[in-house]
Motif scaffolding. Structure first.
Motif, short mmCIF file in Angstrom:
data_model
loop_
_atom_site.label_atom_id
_atom_site.label_comp_id
_atom_site.label_asym_id
_atom_site.label_seq_id
_atom_site.Cartn_x
_atom_site.Cartn_y
_atom_site.Cartn_z
N HIS A 9 1.08 -1.10 0.11
CA HIS A 9 0.07 -0.23 0.02
C HIS A 9 0.94 1.39 -0.04
O HIS A 9 0.66 1.97 -1.01
CB HIS A 9 -0.88 -0.01 1.13
CG HIS A 9 -1.91 1.10 1.36
ND1 HIS A 9 -1.37 2.55 1.96
CD2 HIS A 9 -3.33 1.01 1.07
CE1 HIS A 9 -2.38 3.27 1.81
NE2 HIS A 9 -3.55 2.44 1.40
N SER A 10 2.11 1.35 1.01
CA SER A 10 2.62 2.41 0.96
C SER A 10 3.57 2.80 -0.24
O SER A 10 3.90 3.81 -0.58
CB SER A 10 3.59 2.32 2.18
OG SER A 10 4.65 1.56 2.12
N ILE A 11 4.08 1.75 -0.86
CA ILE A 11 4.72 1.63 -1.97
C ILE A 11 4.17 2.26 -3.15
O ILE A 11 4.45 3.14 -3.79
CB ILE A 11 5.44 0.29 -2.44
CG1 ILE A 11 6.42 -0.09 -1.41
CG2 ILE A 11 6.04 0.44 -3.96
CD1 ILE A 11 6.90 -1.55 -1.58
N VAL A 12 2.74 1.84 -3.57
CA VAL A 12 1.96 2.24 -4.33
C VAL A 12 1.62 3.85 -4.24
O VAL A 12 1.90 4.52 -5.16
CB VAL A 12 0.72 1.47 -4.57
CG1 VAL A 12 -0.61 2.20 -5.52
CG2 VAL A 12 0.91 0.21 -5.12
N ILE A 13 1.38 4.11 -2.94
CA ILE A 13 0.98 5.44 -2.76
C ILE A 13 2.23 6.41 -2.88
O ILE A 13 2.15 7.35 -3.41
CB ILE A 13 0.57 5.86 -1.11
CG1 ILE A 13 -0.87 5.30 -1.10
CG2 ILE A 13 0.38 7.20 -0.89
CD1 ILE A 13 -1.78 5.70 -1.84
N THR A 14 3.32 5.79 -2.38
CA THR A 14 4.47 6.86 -2.60
C THR A 14 5.16 7.15 -4.04
O THR A 14 5.29 8.06 -4.48
CB THR A 14 5.77 5.85 -1.83
OG1 THR A 14 5.52 5.94 -0.48
CG2 THR A 14 7.07 6.98 -1.91
N ALA A 15 4.98 5.88 -4.80
CA ALA A 15 5.24 6.03 -6.17
C ALA A 15 4.13 6.93 -6.92
O ALA A 15 4.60 7.47 -7.91
CB ALA A 15 4.98 4.60 -6.88
N ALA A 16 3.09 6.84 -6.83
CA ALA A 16 1.92 7.78 -7.34
C ALA A 16 2.38 9.29 -7.09
O ALA A 16 2.41 10.23 -7.80
CB ALA A 16 0.47 7.37 -6.80
N GLU A 17 2.60 9.58 -5.61
CA GLU A 17 2.88 10.99 -5.15
C GLU A 17 4.38 11.40 -5.85
O GLU A 17 4.51 12.41 -6.33
CB GLU A 17 3.15 11.03 -3.84
CG GLU A 17 2.09 10.74 -2.96
CD GLU A 17 2.13 10.83 -1.36
OE1 GLU A 17 3.15 10.42 -0.97
OE2 GLU A 17 0.95 10.95 -0.61
N ALA A 18 5.22 10.48 -6.12
CA ALA A 18 6.43 11.04 -6.67
C ALA A 18 6.30 11.26 -8.33
O ALA A 18 6.78 12.04 -8.66
CB ALA A 18 7.51 9.89 -6.73
N LEU A 19 5.42 10.45 -9.02
CA LEU A 19 5.03 10.75 -10.35
C LEU A 19 4.29 11.94 -10.37
O LEU A 19 4.42 12.96 -11.38
CB LEU A 19 4.45 9.63 -10.95
CG LEU A 19 4.12 9.50 -12.37
CD1 LEU A 19 5.40 9.84 -13.32
CD2 LEU A 19 3.46 8.28 -12.78
N GLU A 20 3.20 12.14 -9.39
CA GLU A 20 2.55 13.30 -9.30
C GLU A 20 3.38 14.71 -9.30
O GLU A 20 3.25 15.53 -9.98
CB GLU A 20 1.62 13.36 -8.43
CG GLU A 20 0.60 14.58 -8.35
CD GLU A 20 -0.43 14.50 -7.24
OE1 GLU A 20 -1.49 14.42 -7.69
OE2 GLU A 20 -0.01 14.59 -6.08
N GLN A 21 4.61 14.51 -8.48
CA GLN A 21 5.52 15.64 -8.23
C GLN A 21 6.08 16.10 -9.45
O GLN A 21 6.29 17.03 -9.89
CB GLN A 21 6.66 15.23 -7.08
CG GLN A 21 7.45 16.29 -6.72
CD GLN A 21 6.64 17.52 -6.28
OE1 GLN A 21 5.95 17.70 -5.46
NE2 GLN A 21 7.17 18.80 -7.24
#
Length: 458
Positions: A361-373
């Protein structure tokens, strides 16, 4: 300092990334590195006497060892879960092209997201660089953890931001069209007078691509917009800071490596129990014992004697138990990434299921936030409103239909060697028990190696 200088945090984690690379590449890559299977002292001494003649001892020792592909199988199963997720993407009209062409090799944002999650699971780090090509079109580049060699943060307008990022790249040597020989170069991003500059240098520090403000395009090197920051995001397994995060599958890789080392002793011991060593003594000088086998007879003379040195294998059971412990440790390490224990029902069960995948869960959220940034960096670079950019993913793994009670039972069966771990991972990733008969399951158990939990030595 030379251009290939590395960050101290990089140096501390390099061996872990190299282990993960070998674990994913498979048995050949693991066996290629002698450090993964130290030579027994007897083989070391034998090679001191005659390295060329006695090299076969270690070669045979390594050939009998067996490396289990638990890491690769687990990663594939986890990505099976992630591949079912659908990102929700909002972009300004001028950036819509990224949906289908977002990477330097021509893939879209969804595929880029999956790549980032995969690398975050396997290496805990995904350096993401936002850039604009010579035609003024935005794109992203990603680097492996081992090629993001240096970075530095400093105070920038009262905040700690990147002031240096160095990446190792490989360019083909200009020989002929069929060669694959490459040489390393280093892409450098640095802040100068409040603007990000980019350049490329070779191993000797000589300029390959001249330094220029990031964002120049075309032959006239027109400046689109000088950026007041370095457009690099270090996506991690727990956060997106420049520091190195933990590797989710590292414990499993270490267990697999230890199992590989134990298997070398285990299978060598089995081999030696099947091949007793003949010995002779008291022979006359002209005795000929060059021929052995069931059709040969030795003339030992008056004072000669012979016999067999047989390997008793007293430690085989302990080695097999240790291998079984490592298999269990590897399975449990993978299960922690997708924890499937408990038997609650109703709303409590649903909430717990959502929490089961806390690591994934945390990996998916973190990757999405990184790509959004990264997308917001590009929006700012191109003159769009950053607030018009979103990239979110709802990590709803419950939709797979995994029954926690069934998953727990299958995990226990896999740990006991009753079913193959392939069957367990198939259920975790699809929510279905594979349609196999008893003979098919026995074949898979045989293919994955000896049943370490309760097998006997024949």
């Amino acid at each position: 300092m030379p251009v290939q200088s590395t960050n101290p945090d990089y140096d501390r984690h390099l061996s872990e990334w190299q282990l993960m690379d070998a674990a994913l590449d498979g048995e050949d890559a693991v066996k290629a590195d002698v450090r993964n299977l130290p030579k027994p002292s007897g083989m070391v001494e034998a090679e001191k006497q005659d390295a060329a003649a006695n090299r076969y001892l270690y070669d045979n020792y390594t050939a009998r060892a067996q490396y289990e592909h638990w890491v690769r199988d687990s990663l594939r199963s986890m990505m099976g879960l992630v591949s079912r997720l659908e990102p929700e993407i909002t972009l300004p009209s001028g950036m819509k092209g990224l949906l289908d062409n977002a990477t330097d090799d021509g893939f879209g944002l969804k595929q880029l997201f999956f790549r980032m999650v995969r690398q975050a699971i396997s290496h805990g780090r995904v350096p993401l660089v936002a850039n604009i090509d010579d035609n003024g079109l935005p794109y992203f580049s990603t680097y492996t953890a081992v090629n993001a060699i240096n970075w530095k943060t400093a105070n920038q307008g009262g905040r700690q931001d990147l002031v240096l990022a160095v990446f190792r790249e490989f360019r083909e040597k200009r020989q002929d069209e069929f060669t694959h020989d490459c040489e390393p170069v280093f892409r450098i991003f640095t802040m100068r007078d409040g603007v990000c500059y980019s350049s490329v240098r070779n191993d000797g520090g000589e300029i390959v691509d001249a330094e220029k403000p990031l964002g120049t395009t075309g032959s006239d090197e027109r400046l689109v917009k000088g950026l007041p920051y370095i457009p690099v995001v270090y996506c991690g397994s727990t956060d997106n800071g420049p520091g190195v995060d933990e590797i989710p599958l590292l414990s499993m890789a270490r267990a697999a490596l230890k199992s590989y080392q134990l298997s070398a002793d285990y299978f060598t011991a089995l081999h030696q129990t099947s091949h007793p060593q003949p010995w002779v003594s008291g022979l006359e000088e002209d005795a000929d014992l060059s021929v052995t086998g069931p059709s040969a007879a030795w003339d030992l003379g008056v004072n000669g004697s012979c016999g067999y040195l047989e390997f008793q294998g007293a430690g085989i059971e302990a080695v097999r138990t240790a291998m079984s412990d490592q298999k269990n440790a590897a399975l449990e390490a993978g299960a922690k990434v997708m924890d499937v224990t408990g038997t609650e029902s109703g709303e409590a069960r649903k909430l717990r299921q959502n929490d089961q995948h806390a690591t994934l869960h945390s990996i998916v959220i973190t990757a999405a936030e990184a790509l959004e940034q990264g997308l917001r960096y590009l929006a700012d670079w191109l003159g769009f409103n950053e607030k018009d950019v979103t990239f979110t993913v709802k990590p709803d793994f419950v939709a797979v239909g995994v029954d926690p009670q069934m998953a727990t039972q299958l995990l226990q069966a896999a740990l006991a060697g009753v079913i193959s771990h392939d069957t367990y991972w198939h259920y975790i990733s699809t929510g279905k028990v594979p349609d196999r008969n008893w003979m098919d399951e026995m074949e898979r158990l045989t293919e994955q190696g000896p049943r370490l939990g309760n097998a006997g030595v024949e």
